[in-house]
Design a protein around this motif. Structure first.
Motif, short mmCIF file in Angstrom:
data_model
loop_
_atom_site.label_atom_id
_atom_site.label_comp_id
_atom_site.label_asym_id
_atom_site.label_seq_id
_atom_site.Cartn_x
_atom_site.Cartn_y
_atom_site.Cartn_z
N LEU A 1 0.23 10.02 2.16
CA LEU A 1 0.32 9.53 0.78
C LEU A 1 -0.06 10.61 -0.21
CD1 LEU A 1 0.87 7.10 -1.07
CD2 LEU A 1 -1.56 6.51 -0.86
N PHE A 2 -1.20 11.26 -0.02
CA PHE A 2 -1.68 12.32 -0.90
C PHE A 2 -2.00 13.56 -0.06
CE2 PHE A 2 -3.49 8.49 -3.20
CZ PHE A 2 -2.46 8.45 -4.13
N ALA B 1 -3.29 1.71 -6.80
CA ALA B 1 -3.92 2.72 -5.95
C ALA B 1 -5.01 2.10 -5.09
CB ALA B 1 -4.50 3.84 -6.82
N GLN C 1 -3.38 0.54 -2.13
CA GLN C 1 -2.96 1.54 -1.14
C GLN C 1 -4.16 2.05 -0.35
OE1 GLN C 1 -1.17 4.09 -4.03
NE2 GLN C 1 0.24 2.46 -4.63
N LEU D 1 0.83 -4.77 -1.23
CA LEU D 1 1.45 -3.65 -1.97
C LEU D 1 2.41 -4.11 -3.04
CD1 LEU D 1 2.19 -1.30 1.07
CD2 LEU D 1 0.20 -1.28 -0.43
N SER E 1 2.60 -1.59 -6.11
CA SER E 1 2.92 -0.18 -5.89
C SER E 1 4.28 0.14 -6.51
CB SER E 1 2.97 0.13 -4.39
OG SER E 1 1.69 -0.05 -3.80
N ASP E 2 4.39 1.34 -7.14
CA ASP E 2 5.68 1.75 -7.67
C ASP E 2 6.59 2.16 -6.51
OD1 ASP E 2 5.24 4.59 -7.01
OD2 ASP E 2 3.81 4.55 -8.67
N GLN F 1 8.05 4.95 -5.58
CA GLN F 1 7.75 6.18 -4.83
C GLN F 1 6.56 5.96 -3.89
OE1 GLN F 1 6.94 9.54 -7.33
NE2 GLN F 1 6.54 10.93 -5.62
N ARG F 2 5.48 5.37 -4.40
CA ARG F 2 4.31 5.11 -3.56
C ARG F 2 4.67 4.12 -2.44
NH1 ARG F 2 -0.73 5.76 -6.24
NH2 ARG F 2 -0.71 7.82 -7.25
N GLN G 1 6.22 5.83 0.47
CA GLN G 1 5.22 6.54 1.28
C GLN G 1 4.39 5.57 2.11
OE1 GLN G 1 3.71 8.37 -2.34
NE2 GLN G 1 4.09 10.40 -1.49
N MET G 2 4.07 4.40 1.54
CA MET G 2 3.30 3.42 2.30
C MET G 2 4.12 2.84 3.44
SD MET G 2 0.32 3.51 1.09
CE MET G 2 -0.33 2.14 2.03
#
Length: 900
Positions: free
Chosen positions: A761-762, A798, A801, A829, A832-833, A835-836, A839-840
C-alpha cells in the motif's frame, strides 16, 4: 480453518432454511443489495460461536413478529485434518452439538471446546460482548468497524502474546523496571511526564525570572538617570547660547519687510487688471462696429436674393392651385366606393349570422335528443342503485372480526390436534351385550376414546374408576380450548352468523353487491357526471336556448342569393377604407402645402419690401461714416492700453510676488518655531531638575547592587536543578530505549507481517507497534523527508486500510503459531478511493493464499477484479428448498428486512 458449509433456519429474515455449500479456501465473495441478508449471515456465524445455546438474550435472532421461532445454525469446517460439525439451536428447543470426526460433544462441553480452539470466552450471564470475543473478535469485522482496532486488539491481547511464544510480562518483570521506576520518581520531583517543570523547580525559575526583571528595571533606571543628567547640561548650554539672543525677533523683521514689498506689487496687479478690462471692452466695441459695416455691405446682396425668393414662392403657389381639382375628384370617388363596400359587408354579416344561428339550432336540437335518451337511462340507473343500496346493510359484515373468527377456528383446529397427541387414549374391547359408562356416555363393542380431562369409568358389577390424564399440558390445552370457544361464540354473536362458512358467504355476497353498486354507479357517472338533476337542468336550459335562437333567426332580414362571404366583404371594405384614407391624406397634405406656399409668398414679398425701404433710407450714409470714425478711435485706444499693460507686467514679474509670499510664510514660521523651542527648553530644564532631585533621593545604584547579589544566588540554584533534570531525563530515555529494543525483539514476528502488507500500500512506510502489540504510528516518505501520524489522526479511509492490514498481520501471526484463522469482512473499505481500493485488493488476494476470507458487500462493482466468483444472496434466497413436513418455517411466509 476452512468453513465448508453454512445452514440457517428461522433466523431473522431467513424464516425458511438457507444453505450455502462449496465454500472455497481463499476469498468467498457474497454480494447483494441493502437488507438482502449479508449482515444476518455474519450475525449467524457470530451467534454460533459466541452465544450460549441456553442464553435468553438472543431474541434478536428470531424473525420479526414471530416470538415462537427456534433459530437454528449449522456450520461445517475443517481444522487440523478433521471435519467439524456444529449445530446450535436457541430459545424454543435449545441445544448444542459438536462432532469432531468420530467424537461427539454436546451442551456447554461443546461450547468450551470451541472457545478454547478459537481463542475467546463466554460471558458469565447475558449476551456475549466485544470484550469476550478474543481472536474471532479481531478477525471477524462487523459492518462499519474495520477502522476500530484498539478495542479488538486489547480483547485479544493474551491470545496474541501467547502466539508470540513469550509474554510481554517478562519484559515488565525485568530488573530494569525497578531502576526505571526510581529514575521516573526522582525525575517527577523536577519534571512532569510531558517535560514541564514541577512546582519547586518551577518556583526557582520564576523567582530567578522575577529577580532578573527587577534587576533589568533598576539597570534601566540608573542608565536613564545618567542620560537625563547629560540632557539637562545640553539644554542649559543651548538656553545660554541660543535663546538669550532672541533670534525669532530678527525673523519677524524680515517677514515685515517682505509684506511691505508684496503690498506694492499687489497695487500694481490691481492697476493691471483695470487696464486689461478696458482693453477687452475696446476690442469688443471694435467687433461691433466691424459687424455693422459688414451688414451695410451685405444688404444690397440680400435684396437681390429676396427678389429671387419672391418669384420662386409665387410659382410654387400657382402649381398647388392647379393640382387641387384632381385630388378632390379622387376623394369623392373613394367615398362612393367605400359606401358601396360597407353596404356589401352588412349584407354578408346578415348572411353569416343566419348561417351561424342555423348551425347552433341544429347542434342544440341533436344534443337535446341525446340528453333525453341519457336522462331516461340515468333515471332508470338511479332507481336501480337505490334498490342495491337498500340491500347493502343486510350483506355487510366486519372483515376484521371475520378474519379474527377464522384465526380462532384455525387455532381451535390446531388445539384439537395437539389434544389428540397429548390426551390419554382408552382402548376397549367388550364382550357382546356388555357395556361400560365413560363419563356420561355408554359404550359397547370395541373402539377408542380420548380423555383430555378427569373422567369416571363405570363398570357394571365391578364399580367406578376415575382416570386423571397426566401432565399439566393437557389441562392448559383444555383451558386454551375453552377460551377459544368462548371467543368463537362471541364473534359469531357479534357478526350475527351461525358459522364461519355463513360469514364467508355473507362477505362474498357483500363484495358482489359492492361491485354491482360500483358498476352501476360508474355507468351513472358516465351518463350524468354531475348527477341526474344537473342533467335534467342542462336539458331544460338547452331547450330554452333553442327557442331563443330560433326567434333570433326569424328576426334577421332576408339577403340576396349572390351575397359574397363575410371575409371577402370585410376585405373589400378594408381596401375601400384604405383608398379613402389615402385620398383624404393626399388632399389634406395638398391643402397644407398650398397654405405653406401662400404664407411663403406673403413672407417673401414683405421681406423684399422691408429691405428695399432700408436701402432707400436718407440717414443710411451718415450712419456708415460714423461707424468708420468710431472704429479708427478704438484702434488708437487699443494700442495705448497694450503698451501700458506690457510695461507694468515687466515691473510685476521683476518683483516676484510668489517668492515674496513664500518669504513671509518662511520667516513667520521660523520665528514661531524658535520661540516655541525656547519655551519648551525652559520647561524641560525645570522638569528634568525636579525629576533628577526625586531619583537622587531613591538610591537607585544601591538597590541595583543588592538585587544583583540576589539574582546571582538564584541563577546558581536554577543551573543546579536544570543540570539534574536534564541528567535524569537523559537517563530515563536511555533506559526506556534499551527496554524498547527488547520489546521490539518480541514484536519482530508481528512487525514482519505488518511490513509485508504495508509495502503493497505504502512503499517504504512503517507502522510501529507498542509493547501491547497495538499499532500506533504510521511513518511514510514525504518529499525529501518523512511524515508521522498516529492512527486516530488519519482520515477515515486510511484508518480502515490500516485496520484491515493489522488484522491480516495478526492472522498470519496466529497461523504461524498453529491457531485457526477465519477472516470475515462485512462491507469493508467502503471509504477507500479507487486507487487505494485497487491496492487493498492486491493485499486481500495475497492474504487469501493463506487464509479463508468471507467478504460481504452491497457494491459488487467494486470487487469484480478481486479474483473471486461472487455469490448473489438474492439468487440464493430465490433458490430456497421446500421446507420439510411440520417445519415451523412453512407456517411463516415472507421475509423481514435486514441491514446491508
Amino acid at each position: 480453518m476452512k468453513l465448508t458449509r453454512l445452514r440457517l433456519d428461522q433466523l431473522k429474515q431467513f424464516r425458511q432454511p438457507l444453505e450455502i455449500r462449496d465454500l472455497t479456501d481463499g476469498i468467498n465473495l457474497f454480494v447483494g443489495p441493502n437488507e438482502s441478508g449479508k449482515s444476518t449471515l455474519v450475525r449467524a456465524i457470530r451467534a454460533a460461536f459466541f452465544e450460549r445455546y441456553k442464553s435468553s438474550s438472543v431474541d434478536d435472532l428470531q424473525p420479526w413478529g414471530d416470538t415462537s421461532a427456534t433459530p437454528e445454525i449449522e456450520l461445517e469446517f475443517d481444522w487440523q485434518g478433521e471435519h467439524w460439525t456444529l449445530n446450535k439451536r436457541f430459545l424454543g428447543k435449545k441445544r448444542c452439538d459438536l462432532k469432531v470426526g468420530s467424537q461427539h460433544f454436546s451442551g456447554e462441553e461443546a461450547e468450551e471446546k470451541l472457545a478454547e480452539m478459537l481463542g475467546y470466552q463466554f460471558p458469565g450471564r447475558g449476551a456475549s460482548k466485544a470484550e469476550h470475543w478474543g481472536i474471532p473478535g479481531l478477525l471477524w469485522v462487523e459492518q462499519g468497524a474495520v477502522q476500530d482496532i484498539q478495542g479488538p486488539v486489547s480483547h485479544a491481547g493474551e491470545h496474541l502474546q501467547s502466539a508470540l511464544g513469550q509474554s510481554l510480562g517478562e519484559v515488565a518483570s525485568s530488573g530494569g523496571d525497578e531502576l526505571i521506576a526510581r529514575v521516573e520518581k526522582e525525575r517527577a520531583e523536577l519534571l512532569t511526564t510531558t517535560g514541564k517543570e514541577t512546582k519547586d523547580y518551577k518556583k526557582v525559575l520564576e523567582d530567578y525570572r522575577h529577580s532578573r526583571e527587577r534587576l533589568d528595571a533598576l539597570n534601566q533606571s540608573v542608565e536613564q538617570y545618567r542620560q537625563q543628567v547629560d540632557q539637562l547640561g545640553v539644554l542649559i548650554e543651548q538656553k545660554q547660547t541660543i535663546d538669550a539672543a532672541r533670534p525669532w525677533e530678527e525673523q519677524r523683521r524680515k517677514a515685515d519687510t517682505a509684506k511691505t514689498q508684496l503690498n506694492e506689487v499687489q497695487r500694481w496687479q490691481s492697476e493691471q487688471r483695470q487696464d486689461q478690462q478696458a482693453l477687452d471692452n475696446c476690442r469688443q466695441s471694435q467687433a461691433v462696429y466691424r459687424q455693422q459695416l459688414k451688414d451695410f455691405e451685405n444688404q444690397q446682396h440680400q435684396l437681390t436674393q429676396r427678389a429671387e425668393d419672391k418669384a420662386k414662392a409665387e410659382a410654387q403657389l400657382q402649381e398647388c392651385r392647379d393640382r387641387r381639382p384632381q385630388l378632390e375628384k379622387r376623394r369623392a370617388d373613394a367615398e362612393k366606393a367605400y359606401e358601396q363596400a360597407r353596404s356589401r359587408r352588412e349584407q354578408a354579416r346578415h348572411q353569416a349570422e343566419r348561417t351561424r344561428l342555423q348551425q347552433q339550432i341544429d347542434e342544440l336540437a341533436d344534443r337535446q335528443s341525446q340528453q333525453a335518451d341519457a336522462l331516461k337511462q340515468a333515471t332508470e340507473l338511479q332507481v336501480a342503485l337505490k334498490k342495491l343500496h337498500a340491500q347493502q346493510p343486510d350483506k355487510d359484515i366486519d372483515p376484521a372480526a371475520l378474519a379474527q373468527l377464522k384465526r380462532t377456528e384455525q387455532a381451535l383446529s390446531e388445539l384439537v390436534i395437539r389434544q389428540k397427541a397429548l390426551a390419554t387414549r382408552l382402548n376397549y374391547e367388550l364382550e357382546p351385550e356388555q357395556s361400560i359408562t365413560v363419563g356420561d356416555e355408554a359404550v359397547t363393542g370395541e373402539g377408542e376414546t380420548l380423555l383430555v380431562e378427569a373422567t369416571e369409568l363405570h363398570i357394571p358389577g365391578i364399580g367406578r374408576l376415575r382416570i386423571q390424564p397426566g401432565g399439566t399440558d393437557v389441562a392448559d390445552l383444555l383451558r386454551q380450548q375453552e377460551a377459544l370457544q368462548s371467543e368463537q361464540a362471541n364473534l359469531q354473536r357479534r357478526l350475527d352468523i351461525e358459522s364461519f362458512e355463513e360469514g364467508e358467504q355473507r362477505a362474498a355476497d357483500s363484495q358482489r353487491l359492492a361491485q354491482a353498486i360500483k358498476h352501476e354507479q360508474a355507468r351513472l357517472d358516465i351518463l350524468a357526471p354531475k348527477g341526474v338533476d344537473a342533467l335534467r337542468t342542462t336539458a331544460e336550459q338547452d331547450g330554452a336556448r333553442l327557442e331563443t335562437l330560433r326567434a333570433q333567426w326569424a328576426q334577421l332580414p332576408e339577403v340576396q342569393a349572390d351575397v359574397t362571404s363575410e371575409e371577402n366583404a370585410e376585405a373589400d371594405l378594408e381596401a375601400a377604407r384604405a383608398e379613402l384614407k389615402r385620398a383624404e391624406d393626399a388632399l389634406n397634405q395638398h391643402q397644407q402645402q398650398q397654405g405653406l406656399a401662400e404664407q411663403a409668398s406673403a413672407n417673401a414679398h414683405a421681406e423684399w419690401d422691408k429691405l428695399n425701404a432700408e436701402l432707400q433710407a436718407p440717414d443710411r450714409k451718415a450712419r456708415e461714416e460714423q461707424a468708420n470714425k468710431e472704429l479708427t478711435e478704438l484702434k488708437a485706444r487699443e494700442h495705448q492700453l497694450t503698451t501700458a499693460i506690457d510695461a507694468r507686467q515687466k515691473q510685476i514679474d521683476a518683483a516676484q510676488p510668489e517668492v515674496l509670499e513664500q518669504d513671509i510664510e518662511r520667516f513667520t514660521k521660523s520665528a514661531n518655531a524658535m520661540e516655541t523651542q525656547a519655551r519648551e527648553r525652559a520647561q524641560n530644564i525645570r522638569d528634568l531638575q525636579v525629576r533628577l532631585e526625586e531619583q537622587g533621593a531613591q538610591g537607585l545604584e544601591e538597590k541595583r547592587d543588592e538585587e544583583a547579589q540576589i539574582n546571582q544566588r538564584l541563577a546558581q540554584r536554577r543551573d543546579e536543578l536544570t543540570r539534574r533534570a536534564q541528567a535524569l531525563d537523559l537517563l530515563l530515555k536511555l533506559l526506556k530505549d534499551k527496554r524498547q529494543a527488547l520489546t521490539r525483539q518480541l514484536q519482530a514476528p508481528l512487525q514482519k507481517h505488518l511490513n509485508h502488507y504495508l509495502k503493497l500500500l505504502f512503499p517504504q512506510a512503517h507502522l510501529s507497534v507498542d509493547e501491547n502489540l497495538m499499532p500506533t504510528t504510521l511513518t511514510r516518505p514525504q518529499g525529501t523527508g518523512e511524515e508521522q501520524g498516529d492512527l486516530p489522526s488519519l482520515s477515515y479511509g486510511a484508518r480502515e486500510q490500516m485496520g484491515l492490514i493489522s488484522r491480516l498481520a495478526y492472522a498470519d501471526l496466529l497461523r504461524e503459531a498453529g491457531k485457526p484463522t477465519l477472516i470475515i469482512l462485512d462491507d469493508a473499505l467502503v471509504h477507500s478511493d479507487s486507487q487505494r481500493l485497487d491496492q487493498m485488493k492486491r493485499i486481500l488476494f495475497d492474504a487469501a493464499r493463506r487464509h479463508q476470507v468471507l467478504l460481504f458487500s452491497c457494491h459488487p462493482e467494486n470487487w469484480r477484479d478481486l479474483g473471486a466468483t461472487p455469490k448473489d444472496l438474492q439468487a440464493l434466497k430465490v433458490g430456497y428448498s421446500a421446507p420439510a413436513s411440520g417445519d415451523r418455517g412453512a407456517e411463516r411466509g415472507g421475509a423481514a428486512s435486514s441491514n446491508c
